[in-house]
Every structure is written in structure tokens, then in C-alpha cells.
Motif scaffolding. Structure first.
Motif, short mmCIF file in Angstrom:
data_model
loop_
_atom_site.label_atom_id
_atom_site.label_comp_id
_atom_site.label_asym_id
_atom_site.label_seq_id
_atom_site.Cartn_x
_atom_site.Cartn_y
_atom_site.Cartn_z
N LEU A 1 0.83 -1.20 0.00
CA LEU A 1 0.00 0.00 0.00
C LEU A 1 0.86 1.25 0.00
O LEU A 1 0.57 2.22 -0.71
N LEU A 2 1.94 1.25 0.75
CA LEU A 2 2.86 2.39 0.79
C LEU A 2 3.50 2.61 -0.58
O LEU A 2 3.57 3.75 -1.07
N LEU A 3 3.94 1.54 -1.22
CA LEU A 3 4.53 1.68 -2.56
C LEU A 3 3.52 2.18 -3.58
O LEU A 3 3.85 2.98 -4.46
N ALA A 4 2.28 1.72 -3.48
CA ALA A 4 1.24 2.20 -4.40
C ALA A 4 0.97 3.68 -4.19
O ALA A 4 0.77 4.42 -5.16
N MET A 5 0.98 4.14 -2.95
CA MET A 5 0.75 5.55 -2.69
C MET A 5 1.91 6.40 -3.18
O MET A 5 1.70 7.50 -3.71
N VAL A 6 3.12 5.91 -3.03
CA VAL A 6 4.28 6.64 -3.55
C VAL A 6 4.19 6.76 -5.07
O VAL A 6 4.43 7.82 -5.65
N ALA A 7 3.82 5.68 -5.74
CA ALA A 7 3.70 5.71 -7.20
C ALA A 7 2.57 6.62 -7.65
O ALA A 7 2.67 7.28 -8.68
N ALA A 8 1.50 6.68 -6.89
CA ALA A 8 0.35 7.49 -7.29
C ALA A 8 0.58 8.98 -7.07
O ALA A 8 0.11 9.79 -7.86
N PHE A 9 1.28 9.34 -6.02
CA PHE A 9 1.40 10.75 -5.67
C PHE A 9 2.77 11.35 -5.97
O PHE A 9 2.97 12.54 -5.75
#
Length: 66
Positions: free
Chosen positions: A24-32
Motif C-alpha cells: 500500500l505504501l509503494l502504491a501511494m508513492v507511485a500514485a502521488f
């Protein structure tokens, strides 16, 4: 038997939750994270303009052979 949960099961559950949180943290980094680098710094996020094609004669001519 259902009440006899060993420490191995708890350790496995903690590992699954930790991997899920890392994903989830990696997905948020990629999204933002900013996507495009420019000489002046990171470009701000913006909408992509979509253009519809022109009339029937505006595209390349294709002939159907069949």
C-alpha cells in the motif's frame, strides 16, 4: 482445537499484514510522486487533453481490399 493458535500462526499473520502495508505504501508513492522531470523542477500534475478526430476526410486514406 480452534483456541490453540501457536505463535507461528501469529507470526505469519503479522508478516501478511506487513507485506500488505508495504504494498500500500509503494502504491501511494507511485500514485502521488511527480512523474515528469523538467529543467525547472518537477512538473505539476494536470489533466490530459483529449481531442476527437476531425471529419471523415481528415485521417489517412485506407482502402479495403477484400
Amino acid at each position: 482445537m480452534a483456541g490453540e493458535v501457536g505463535s507461528g500462526a501469529l507470526r505469519e499473520l503479522i508478516l501478511v499484514v506487513a507485506v500488505a502495508l508495504a504494498g500500500l505504501l509503494l502504491a501511494m508513492v507511485a500514485a502521488f510522486a511527480p512523474w515528469h522531470a523538467t529543467p525547472a523542477g518537477n512538473a505539476p500534475a494536470g489533466l490530459v487533453e483529449l481531442h476527437s478526430p476531425g471529419g471523415p476526410g481528415s485521417g489517412p486514406a485506407a482502402t479495403h481490399v477484400g
